[in-house]
Design an enzyme around this catalytic site. Structure first.
Site, PDB file in Angstrom:
ATOM      1  N   ASP A 116       0.797  -1.228   0.000  1.00 20.38           N
ATOM      2  CA  ASP A 116       0.000   0.000   0.000  1.00 20.38           C
ATOM      3  C   ASP A 116       0.830   1.278   0.000  1.00 20.38           C
ATOM      4  O   ASP A 116       0.322   2.357   0.275  1.00 20.38           O
ATOM      5  CB  ASP A 116      -0.956   0.008   1.196  1.00 20.38           C
ATOM      6  CG  ASP A 116      -0.227  -0.148   2.527  1.00 20.38           C
ATOM      7  OD1 ASP A 116       1.011  -0.301   2.522  1.00 20.38           O
ATOM      8  OD2 ASP A 116      -0.903  -0.125   3.575  1.00 20.38           O
ATOM      9  N   GLU A 117       2.125   1.176  -0.309  1.00 22.01           N
ATOM     10  CA  GLU A 117       3.000   2.357  -0.315  1.00 22.01           C
ATOM     11  C   GLU A 117       3.823   2.432  -1.591  1.00 22.01           C
ATOM     12  O   GLU A 117       4.294   1.413  -2.097  1.00 22.01           O
ATOM     13  CB  GLU A 117       3.959   2.321   0.881  1.00 22.01           C
ATOM     14  CG  GLU A 117       3.338   2.621   2.218  1.00 22.01           C
ATOM     15  CD  GLU A 117       4.407   2.741   3.291  1.00 22.01           C
ATOM     16  OE1 GLU A 117       5.050   3.805   3.380  1.00 22.01           O
ATOM     17  OE2 GLU A 117       4.605   1.768   4.033  1.00 22.01           O
TER      18      GLU A 117
END
Length: 383
Positions: free
Chosen positions: A107-108
């Site tokens: 998610d980054e």
């Protein structure tokens, strides 16, 4: 030529990613204290909403403890296939737009926009990209823009939830100065406690400690901390397509059709590279199996999977691929397994339905393998 200090680095972070996906699937969950994890008393919290955090709940907390803190919390078992799918969707949006990006976790993302200001502003461009991600994925995402990865990540954390922040070149140190030392990435409870015992509470104080003294206190970690406190980070954005895969293959002493032996090799090889994944704090999103027959014909098959590094999940996928690929009774000369589409992560966030005992078991297994070698402990095969 541009120096490293003149870079323009954006950091994008999908807010409460697992929770956000669950809310996207069921809008009734929005605004409620939501826990993602197993349903049993021995399960752990994989993720929790901001509303749940107000009760003192955090990830990796025993589910039983979390429900004592907030009895009316809603629990969802987790849907790692959905999370993986949404992660890939956002990755594709970024890949279509960014000149250079790194997928640092599920998610980054880090984007290197150095030189873009010659043509149009990095701030405007990243703002438009963030808007596009929110619109197309339906997920909230926060953004930090600065001259390096460290400061952009801290800026993102300050911008949460679902916000954005930029730090001008030259203002990195003053931006970090008033923050508690815990806000620096990789400063955990133990390191923070050591610093607090010496009267170091904020980043400004940490930045003013002589480098040789910090090194004496904390070794090499002290040098890293000094650089962080002074806003220094020269680490590059690593292009996602260049992320290394992890693989292994075995050429047998004699060509074989012995299914018991072949399945035992699948177990051995899968455990070997799954351990390597966990050693590197990586998850894999794609498994590839290769078979070379006695006539040297080589066939391969791969499948995208929910991101994981767990032996039992990966072994299930590898065996499924083998059953689909080995479609003729012919002697096998070689088998190879490769894990690719790697992102940062660990087993604690991938075992949604597992108990504390299962997580503890993986930790114990890896401890033994770290001490005595990866072959010190292996699954028995009965296939």
């Amino acid at each position: 030529m541009l120096t490293l200090q003149q870079r323009s680095i954006a950091h994008f972070d999908l807010d409460c990613f697992f929770v956000s996906v669950e809310c996207l699937k069921d809008s009734r969950l929005k605004g409620k204290p939501l826990l993602v994890g197993g349903h049993s008393d021995r399960a752990v919290v994989a993720a929790c909403s901001y509303e749940a955090r107000r009760y003192g709940i955090h990830s990796a907390m025993p589910m039983k403890t979390a429900l004592r803190l907030c009895p009316h919390a809603v629990v969802r078992g987790g849907d790692y296939d959905a999370y993986s799918e949404k992660s890939r969707e956002v990755t594709e949006i970024i890949a279509d737009s960014a000149p250079l990006y790194e997928k640092s976790s599920i998610d980054e993302f880090y984007l290197d926009l150095t030189g873009m200001d010659k043509y149009f502003g990095s701030r405007q461009w990243t703002t438009e990209l963030r808007t596009r991600i929110i619109k197309q994925s339906g997920l909230p995402i926060s953004l930090g823009l600065a001259s390096n990865k460290l400061v952009s990540k801290v800026a993102t954390n300050e911008a949460k939830p679902n916000g954005q922040m930029s730090v001008a070149f030259g203002g990195e140190k003053s931006f970090l100065a008033p923050m508690p030392v815990e806000k620096l990435p990789m400063v955990g409870k133990e390191t923070a406690a050591q610093l607090h015992r010496r009267g170091v509470e904020d980043v400004k104080t940490l930045s003013e400690i002589p480098l040789n003294l910090l090194e004496a206190w904390l070794g090499k970690h002290g040098i890293s901390l000094w650089n962080k406190a002074n806003g220094i980070d020269e680490s590059p954005v690593v292009p996602y397509h260049e992320q290394k895969s992890i693989s292994t293959e075995s050429t047998f002493p004699a060509d074989t059709i012995d299914m018991r032996f072949l399945h035992a090799e699948l177990v051995r090889m899968t455990e070997k590279i799954a351990f390597e994944l966990r050693q590197q704090d990586k998850l894999t999103g794609c498994v590839t199996l290769k078979i070379r027959y006695s006539d040297f014909e080589t066939v391969t098959k791969q499948m995208s999977i929910a991101y994981t590094c767990s032996d039992h999940i990966l072994l299930e996928k590898v065996k499924e691929l083998f059953q689909r690929l080995y479609d003729r009774r012919q002697l096998v000369r070689l088998i190879g397994i490769r894990f690719s589409h790697l992102v940062q992560g660990n087993y604690q966030i991938s075992l949604f339905d597992d108990t504390q005992e299962m997580i503890a078991l993986y930790q114990a297994i890896d401890h033994i393998k770290n001490r005595f070698g990866w072959q010190a402990l292996m699954k028995a095969t009965n296939v």
